[in-house]
Enzyme design. Structure first.
Site, PDB file in Angstrom:
ATOM      1  CB  SER A 104      -0.931   0.014   1.222  1.00  0.00           C
ATOM      2  OG  SER A 104      -0.177   0.100   2.425  1.00  0.00           O
TER       3      SER A 104
ATOM      4  CG  ASP B 278       5.806  -8.844  11.845  1.00  0.00           C
ATOM      5  OD1 ASP B 278       6.314  -7.709  11.663  1.00  0.00           O
ATOM      6  OD2 ASP B 278       5.310  -9.206  12.932  1.00  0.00           O
TER       7      ASP B 278
ATOM      8  CB  SER C   2      10.715  10.754   6.907  1.00  0.00           C
ATOM      9  OG  SER C   2       9.734  11.755   7.075  1.00  0.00           O
TER      10      SER C   2
ATOM     11  CE1 TYR D 261       8.225   7.155  10.100  1.00  0.00           C
ATOM     12  CE2 TYR D 261       8.412   9.538  10.158  1.00  0.00           C
ATOM     13  CZ  TYR D 261       8.289   8.371   9.440  1.00  0.00           C
ATOM     14  OH  TYR D 261       8.235   8.417   8.065  1.00  0.00           O
TER      15      TYR D 261
END
Length: 254
Positions: free
Chosen positions: A21, A68, A147, A160
């Site tokens: 996704s 996983d 990120s 994160y």
């Protein structure tokens, strides 16, 4: 608009984590469109199988394996299985992540360890696992995902952002360690990519999206296909002398 095609990716074996996704699915679609032999892993089994079926008309239908990534043994087994079924992996895309928001006072040891087990630890162990296959090929490209969140110091996701900052250190170390084997290691730092998850959880109204986009230099909504095209470039031979680098794709948000 017309975008580049990369002949060197035709037939190349590509391994994408978190490919069922979001940005990962766009990456799988992009590589499949070049004629690559794509394998992707994800914990979302239904979405993964649906994507593989969607791309059944590609030159090589992608191979989906449920995995996983917090289970390092399962991840290593998936890498080995792809090598057996498709051939040695030439491109690794360490895309999988979870940008869960969290208050600092609510973070426990267990939550912290969980965040690193999704956002950082698999990137190292998957790279470690594919290295022998790339060495046998005589080349390889590893693309890690960071990120821009860490650059801005996002206050509601410190576990994160810590992981995503660490990805750049990992990238530079692996680039130096793997370079003698002609294996390149780079990173991508996406900006505010509007995936289904982002719309559902964080940007629920057109006004909230418009407010975000207005802060970018290029005031166009950023989607996963823009990130995927950067991944293609780093995976292809066209970038063969680029390693130990990080590319920000954020429309000028940071």
């Amino acid at each position: 608009m017309t975008f580049a095609n990369y002949p060197s990716l035709s037939g190349r074996v590509v391994f994408v984590t978190g490919g069922a996704s979001g940005i990962g699915a766009d990456i799988v679609r992009a590589f499949a469109g070049t004629g690559a032999r794509v394998a992707f892993v994800d914990i979302q089994e239904e979405a993964g199988r649906a994507l593989a079926d969607e791309l059944g008309g590609a030159a090589h239908q992608p191979l989906f394996l449920r995995c996983d990534l917090a289970d390092i043994g399962a991840t290593q087994a998936a890498v080995a299985e792809v090598g057996r079924r498709l051939g040695p992996i030439g491109v690794l895309v360490n895309n999988a992540a979870n940008d869960d928001r969290h208050e600092i006072d609510a973070v426990t040891e267990e939550y912290w360890d969980w965040a690193q087990s999704i956002n950082l630890r698999p990137q190292f162990f998957t790279a470690q696992a594919v290295r022998p296959q790339m060495r046998a090929l005589g080349y390889g490209s590893i693309i890690n995902f960071s990120s821009i969140a860490w650059r801005g110091g996002a206050p509601n996701m410190p576990a994160y952002t810590t992981a995503k900052a660490a990805v750049l250190g990992l990238t530079r170390s692996l680039a130096r360690a793997f370079g003698a084997d002609n294996i390149r290691v780079n990173a991508i730092e996406p900006g505010a990519v509007m995936t289904e998850k982002q719309y559902a959880l964080w940007y629920k109204t057109p006004e909230s999206v418009d407010a975000l986009v207005s802060r970018q230099c290029i005031r166009t909504v950023l989607h996963g296909d823009e990130i995927a095209r950067t991944v293609l470039f780093l995976g292809a031979d066209d970038s063969r002398m680029i390693t130990k680098q990080s590319i920000i794709v954020d429309g000028g948000l940071i």
